[in-house]
Scaffold this active site. Structure first.
Site, short mmCIF file in Angstrom:
data_model
loop_
_atom_site.label_atom_id
_atom_site.label_comp_id
_atom_site.label_asym_id
_atom_site.label_seq_id
_atom_site.Cartn_x
_atom_site.Cartn_y
_atom_site.Cartn_z
N ARG A 169 0.87 -1.18 0.00
CA ARG A 169 0.00 0.00 0.00
C ARG A 169 0.90 1.23 0.00
NH1 ARG A 169 -3.48 -2.81 -1.42
NH2 ARG A 169 -5.56 -3.15 -0.55
N GLU A 176 -3.11 7.35 -4.20
CA GLU A 176 -3.60 6.70 -5.40
C GLU A 176 -4.95 7.27 -5.88
OE1 GLU A 176 -2.44 2.58 -4.89
OE2 GLU A 176 -4.27 2.05 -5.98
N HIS A 229 -1.52 -0.43 -10.06
CA HIS A 229 -2.14 -1.31 -9.04
C HIS A 229 -2.77 -2.55 -9.70
CE1 HIS A 229 -4.01 -1.28 -4.74
NE2 HIS A 229 -3.72 -2.51 -5.14
#
Ligand code: GLV
Ligand code: GLV
Length: 319
Positions: free
Chosen positions: A239, A268, A286
């Site tokens: 993350r 993000e 991602h």
């Protein structure tokens, strides 16, 4: 009356069929994300929520859904988007998808390691730009993998899968996490347990595989990044907020580390200013779990969890 399930984004075909057999399944079609207000409006009165890591599941959302809500089932292994405490308070089950995306995510982490070390994307850009005019003795020199040390931060399922790949490539392995692995597992995988500072100072490649929690937020900040060797390469498929991305950009610009490979970002999908201008980074959107097989398995797992909750059973992947 059939229970209602709301799915916040369309998923791969197949898994929802089993749900549709027993429930009213409403899918938010379309590519744009539902904002918090729209999401609250859409969940009113539902019995189960099939949600994604791009949805923030907080107390206000649970309140908007109503007391009949049984489960929020996340289509992800990470669940930092869910307020678990609020779910507990309201007696709503929360679930994730562990185990089924281990190999696909470790593949992306290792792909980033190779791509960054051997400058694959720079090479591809050069060839496409018509700048390849023949073999060159000093062209695109990168970093060897065999014989180097990989430091794994967070050695759960995905970290261990990364370790198995790295062993096959002849790397030495360090790892750190709160507690050492049980029994012989560490030995079998050739992993040595060290503290974070030692791992940062001794590793040539560092790969993050820890969950995002208050404890791991900016686990790699200025002081920790300063410990890296100048030839080190950092890989993040966990993350974004585990790394202080602004400081990382500053260090990459100053050549205080050699490169980075990222599949996740602190804010993000926005990138820290300067990140995209660097040559020595490989940036992915991602896609750690993005294989047909894994996404289908994730879907089946979410559906299993929802079906259990709708029957009043404890979902198999309850958090
Ligand atoms: C992806 O990032 C996941 O947590 O499944
Ligand atoms: C490429 O990533 C390099 O550091 O040379």
């Amino acid at each position: 009356m059939r229970p209602t399930v709301f799915v916040t984004r369309p998923i791969i075909q197949g898994p929802l069929d089993r749900l549709a057999a027993v429930a009213e399944v409403q899918v938010h079609e379309g590519d744009e994300l539902l904002g918090p207000d729209e999401l609250r409006a859409r969940v009113a009165g539902i019995d189960a929520l099939f949600c994604h890591l791009t949805d923030r599941i907080d107390d206000a959302l649970l309140e908007a859904a109503g007391p009949q809500l049984r489960i929020v089932a996340n289509y992800a292994v990470g669940y930092n988007n869910i307020d678990l405490e609020a779910c507990r308070r309201r007696g709503v089950a929360a679930t994730n998808t562990p185990g089924v995306l281990t190999e696909s995510t470790a593949d992306i982490a290792f792909a980033l390691l190779l791509a960054t070390a051997r400058r694959l994307v720079e090479g591809d850009r050069m060839v496409r730009a018509g700048q390849f005019d023949g073999w060159g003795p000093q062209m695109l020199l990168g970093h060897e993998i065999a014989g180097k040390t990989l430091g794994i931060i967070g050695c759960g399922r995905i970290g261990q899968a990364m370790a198995r790949r790295a062993r096959g490539f002849g790397m030495s392995l360090l790892y750190t996490q709160r507690r050492p692995l049980d029994g012989d597992l560490g030995r079998e995988l050739g992993l040595s347990y060290v503290d974070l500072d030692t791992l940062l100072a001794q590793s040539d490649f560092i790969s993050l595989h820890c969950p995002l929690t208050p404890e791991t937020h900016h686990l790699l900040g200025r002081a920790q990044l300063a410990r890296l060797k100048p030839e080190a390469i950092l890989i993040n498929t966990a993350r974004g907020p585990v790394v202080d991305e602004k400081v990382l950009v500053e260090f990459l610009q100053g050549k205080r580390l050699a490169g980075a490979g990222f599949d996740v970002y602190e804010e993000e999908p926005r990138l820290a200013p300067g990140l995209a201008e660097l040559d020595n980074v490989v940036l992915l959107p991602h896609i750690g779990s993005a294989t047909f097989e894994t996404r289908r398995r994730m879907g089946e797992m979410v559906v299993d969890n929802i079906l259990a909750a709708l029957q009043g059973l404890r979902p198999p992947n309850a958090l």
